[in-house]
Design an enzyme around this catalytic site. Sequence first.
Site, PDB file in Angstrom:
ATOM      1  N   GLU A  23      -8.504  -4.124  15.423  1.00  0.00           N
ATOM      2  CA  GLU A  23      -7.968  -3.928  16.680  1.00  0.00           C
ATOM      3  C   GLU A  23      -6.318  -3.595  16.478  1.00  0.00           C
ATOM      4  O   GLU A  23      -5.828  -2.536  17.520  1.00  0.00           O
ATOM      5  CB  GLU A  23      -7.936  -5.167  17.792  1.00  0.00           C
ATOM      6  CG  GLU A  23      -7.526  -5.047  19.016  1.00  0.00           C
ATOM      7  CD  GLU A  23      -8.397  -4.070  19.863  1.00  0.00           C
ATOM      8  OE1 GLU A  23      -9.381  -4.149  20.220  1.00  0.00           O
ATOM      9  OE2 GLU A  23      -7.559  -2.913  20.118  1.00  0.00           O
ATOM     10  N   GLY A  61       5.461  -4.867  16.250  1.00  0.00           N
ATOM     11  CA  GLY A  61       6.090  -6.249  15.996  1.00  0.00           C
ATOM     12  C   GLY A  61       5.302  -7.245  15.417  1.00  0.00           C
ATOM     13  O   GLY A  61       3.991  -7.166  15.724  1.00  0.00           O
ATOM     14  N   LYS A 113      -3.146   7.267  13.738  1.00  0.00           N
ATOM     15  CA  LYS A 113      -3.711   6.331  15.065  1.00  0.00           C
ATOM     16  C   LYS A 113      -4.630   7.547  15.818  1.00  0.00           C
ATOM     17  O   LYS A 113      -5.713   7.083  16.437  1.00  0.00           O
ATOM     18  CB  LYS A 113      -2.644   5.944  15.862  1.00  0.00           C
ATOM     19  CG  LYS A 113      -1.971   4.772  15.002  1.00  0.00           C
ATOM     20  CD  LYS A 113      -0.628   4.551  15.756  1.00  0.00           C
ATOM     21  CE  LYS A 113       0.224   3.391  15.046  1.00  0.00           C
ATOM     22  NZ  LYS A 113       1.599   3.235  15.521  1.00  0.00           N
TER      23      LYS A 113
HETATM   24  P1  NAP Z   1       5.047  -5.855   5.346  1.00  0.00           P
HETATM   25  O1  NAP Z   1       6.013  -6.655   6.181  1.00  0.00           O
HETATM   26  O2  NAP Z   1       5.634  -4.737   4.537  1.00  0.00           O
HETATM   27  O3  NAP Z   1       4.029  -6.762   4.487  1.00  0.00           O
HETATM   28  C1  NAP Z   1       3.537  -6.556   3.324  1.00  0.00           C
HETATM   29  C2  NAP Z   1       2.750  -7.838   2.581  1.00  0.00           C
HETATM   30  O4  NAP Z   1       1.876  -7.427   2.042  1.00  0.00           O
HETATM   31  C3  NAP Z   1       3.968  -8.627   2.173  1.00  0.00           C
HETATM   32  O5  NAP Z   1       3.748  -9.813   2.255  1.00  0.00           O
HETATM   33  C4  NAP Z   1       3.597  -8.070   0.520  1.00  0.00           C
HETATM   34  O6  NAP Z   1       3.865  -9.143  -0.375  1.00  0.00           O
HETATM   35  C5  NAP Z   1       2.031  -7.893   0.657  1.00  0.00           C
HETATM   36  N1  NAP Z   1       1.642  -7.101  -0.458  1.00  0.00           N
HETATM   37  C6  NAP Z   1       1.969  -5.748  -0.572  1.00  0.00           C
HETATM   38  N2  NAP Z   1       1.361  -5.211  -1.544  1.00  0.00           N
HETATM   39  C7  NAP Z   1       0.789  -6.242  -2.305  1.00  0.00           C
HETATM   40  C8  NAP Z   1      -0.143  -6.340  -3.601  1.00  0.00           C
HETATM   41  N3  NAP Z   1      -0.336  -5.199  -4.284  1.00  0.00           N
HETATM   42  N4  NAP Z   1      -0.732  -7.306  -3.783  1.00  0.00           N
HETATM   43  C9  NAP Z   1      -0.358  -8.629  -2.888  1.00  0.00           C
HETATM   44  N5  NAP Z   1       0.345  -8.554  -1.841  1.00  0.00           N
HETATM   45  C10 NAP Z   1       1.011  -7.180  -1.502  1.00  0.00           C
HETATM   46  O7  NAP Z   1       4.022  -5.170   6.282  1.00  0.00           O
HETATM   47  P2  NAP Z   1       3.593  -5.423   7.826  1.00  0.00           P
HETATM   48  O8  NAP Z   1       4.461  -4.728   8.707  1.00  0.00           O
HETATM   49  O9  NAP Z   1       3.435  -6.918   7.926  1.00  0.00           O
HETATM   50  O10 NAP Z   1       2.275  -4.612   7.913  1.00  0.00           O
HETATM   51  C11 NAP Z   1       1.054  -4.943   7.468  1.00  0.00           C
HETATM   52  C12 NAP Z   1      -0.172  -3.987   8.206  1.00  0.00           C
HETATM   53  O11 NAP Z   1      -0.169  -4.207   9.426  1.00  0.00           O
HETATM   54  C13 NAP Z   1       0.152  -2.570   7.472  1.00  0.00           C
HETATM   55  O12 NAP Z   1      -1.044  -1.921   7.278  1.00  0.00           O
HETATM   56  C14 NAP Z   1       0.583  -1.970   8.875  1.00  0.00           C
HETATM   57  O13 NAP Z   1       0.421  -0.697   9.192  1.00  0.00           O
HETATM   58  C15 NAP Z   1       0.061  -2.978   9.856  1.00  0.00           C
HETATM   59  N6  NAP Z   1       0.727  -2.825  11.263  1.00  0.00           N
HETATM   60  C16 NAP Z   1       1.949  -3.391  11.402  1.00  0.00           C
HETATM   61  C17 NAP Z   1       2.559  -3.668  12.390  1.00  0.00           C
HETATM   62  C18 NAP Z   1       4.085  -4.140  12.436  1.00  0.00           C
HETATM   63  O14 NAP Z   1       4.700  -3.988  13.922  1.00  0.00           O
HETATM   64  N7  NAP Z   1       4.776  -4.355  11.369  1.00  0.00           N
HETATM   65  C19 NAP Z   1       1.885  -3.077  13.665  1.00  0.00           C
HETATM   66  C20 NAP Z   1       0.618  -2.484  13.409  1.00  0.00           C
HETATM   67  C21 NAP Z   1       0.147  -2.548  12.395  1.00  0.00           C
HETATM   68  P3  NAP Z   1       5.555  -9.528  -0.501  1.00  0.00           P
HETATM   69  O15 NAP Z   1       6.080 -10.196   0.888  1.00  0.00           O
HETATM   70  O16 NAP Z   1       5.364 -10.532  -1.660  1.00  0.00           O
HETATM   71  O17 NAP Z   1       6.231  -8.456  -0.931  1.00  0.00           O
END
Ligand code: NAP
Length: 445
Positions: free
Chosen positions: A130, A312, A206
Site C-alpha cells: 500500500e 513522510g 508509481k
Molecule cells: P531510509 O531512511 O533510507 O532507510 C533505509 C533503511 O534501510 C536504513 O535503516 C538502512 O540501514 C537500511 N538498509 C539499507 N540497506 C540495507 C542493507 N543492505 N542491509 C540492511 N539494512 C539496510 O529509507 P526510507 O525513507 O525509510 O524508505 C524506505 C522505503 O520506503 C523505500 O523503498 C522508499 O521508497 C519507501 N517509501 C518511503 C517514503 C518516505 O516518505 N520516506 C514514502 C513512501 C515510500 P542504516 O540505517 O543502518 O543505514
Amino acid sequence: MTDYRRLRVALLGAGAVGSQVAALLRQHSAELADRAGAVLELVGIAVRDLDAPRETDLPRELFTTDAETLIVGSDIVIELMGGIEPARSYLLQAINSGADVVTANKALLATHGPEIFDAADQVGAEVYYEAAAAGAIPIIRPLRDSLAGDRVQRIMGIVNGTTNYILDRMDKEGAEFADVLADAQALGYAEADPTADVEGYDAAQKAAILASLAFHTAVPLDAVHREGITGIDKGMMDAARKAGYVIKLLAVCERLTGEAEASASGEAISVRVYPALVSREHPLASVHGANNAVFVQAEAAGNLMFYGAGAGGVQTASAVLGDVVSAARRHIAGGVGVGESTLANLPVVPIGRVTTSYQITLEVDDQPGVLATVAGILSEGRVSIATLEQTVIDDPAPGAADGGAARLVIGTHKAREQDLSDTVDRLAASGVVERVVSVLRVEGD
Ligand code: NAP
C-alpha cells in the site's frame, strides 16, 4: 486478555519509515493484536549500521546486521530498506520460506514486480504494498479490491510531493524553478540530488504500479513515457494562470479503446508522466504543497479522488501497518493468496499514439498572412484549433521581422501526439514562427 497466537514479524530497515513502523508496532501492540487477531511480535530489525542514530526509541537488542538469519522462521517480513538489491533477494527469501511480505519499495516493484508476485503465487504467499504508491493514501487496496468489480478508465495522479511543492510555489509566488528547488532542498522537501523527483522517475515508478493494478496488466517501467518539470519556467506558469490553468506533474494511466488499438479485445493502455495544464476548476488543481492525490475515473463508480500525504516517515508507516494487519489476518486464516487469476495483459501504446488537447505558444512575425500560414500548417497536420489568442509583443526578440512580433496562444482540440509534434516541427521551420515558446498537454478537460 484474549489468548492470541503470536506471529513473528521481521523488519528490514529502520530509516525514515522503518523506525516509525517499529515504534508503532511496539506502542500499539495490544490494539494491533485486537485488530489482527494475533500478537505481532517484532523479533528483530535489520540495518547496515548498528550504531546509527534512530528517529524513535528502540531497544538495541532488536537490531542486527544479519537480515538473512532474521528472515528465517518469520511469519511476516516488512521490507523498508529501499533500492533493488539486497531488498529483492531478501523478499524472495522471505516468500520462499513461507512468510507474507509487506514492502513500500516502488523502485523494486516497478522493475521486478512480476518476479516477486510470481514467486508469491508459487507458494501461496501474499505481497502487500500500500505504501509503494502515494505514501499514506489508500490507493492500492481501492484499486485491487474496492474497484475489482468495476472498469477503471483513467487515473490521473499527483504522486510526487517534491514536484508538486515546487510547481505550487512557482504558481503562487511567480517564482523561478531553480529558486524554488534550492529552497525545497534547504527545507528538506527535495534531495541534494533531485533527479528522481524533478525528472519524473519516481512518478513513473508509481505510474507503472498503479497502471498494472488498474488494468490487470504487467506494465514494465520502460513502457512508461516520462518527462520531468525542469523545462517549466515562470513564463509558462504565468501564461497558464492567465488562461485558467495550473501546471501539475501528472501520472496518467488510461484505457484506450477503438479500432486503432491492436489487442484482441480492441483495447490498449497508455501510461505517461509529464507536466500538464489542468483547469483550475479540476479537483487536482486544489492539491497544494507536498500533498498527493489520485483521481480515478471508473466506468460505474464515476469520479473518485484519493488525497493526502504522499510521503513522510510516520504517515507512510500508517499504510505499512495497515498492510501488516492484513498480512497477519491472512496468515492466520491460511489458504492461497488473493492475487488475480488471469491478467488482461493489454498492450501499452507508445506516446506518439496518445490523443490529448494541447496549448501551443508561439512567437510569430506580426505580418499580414502569418495567421493564415499557421492555421494552414495546423490543418494540414490534422490539428484543429479550439481557441486562439494573439497579443503584440512590446520587446520582440532580436531577429524579429520589421513589423514586430506577436505571441499566439493556440488551444487545440484533441490530436494525436505524433501529428502534433510533426506539426510543431513544421511550424518551427515555416519562416513565420520566430520561436516555439512552449507546447503543453491539457489533461482532465
Ligand atoms: P531510509 O531512511 O533510507 O532507510 C533505509 C533503511 O534501510 C536504513 O535503516 C538502512 O540501514 C537500511 N538498509 C539499507 N540497506 C540495507 C542493507 N543492505 N542491509 C540492511 N539494512 C539496510 O529509507 P526510507 O525513507 O525509510 O524508505 C524506505 C522505503 O520506503 C523505500 O523503498 C522508499 O521508497 C519507501 N517509501 C518511503 C517514503 C518516505 O516518505 N520516506 C514514502 C513512501 C515510500 P542504516 O540505517 O543502518 O543505514
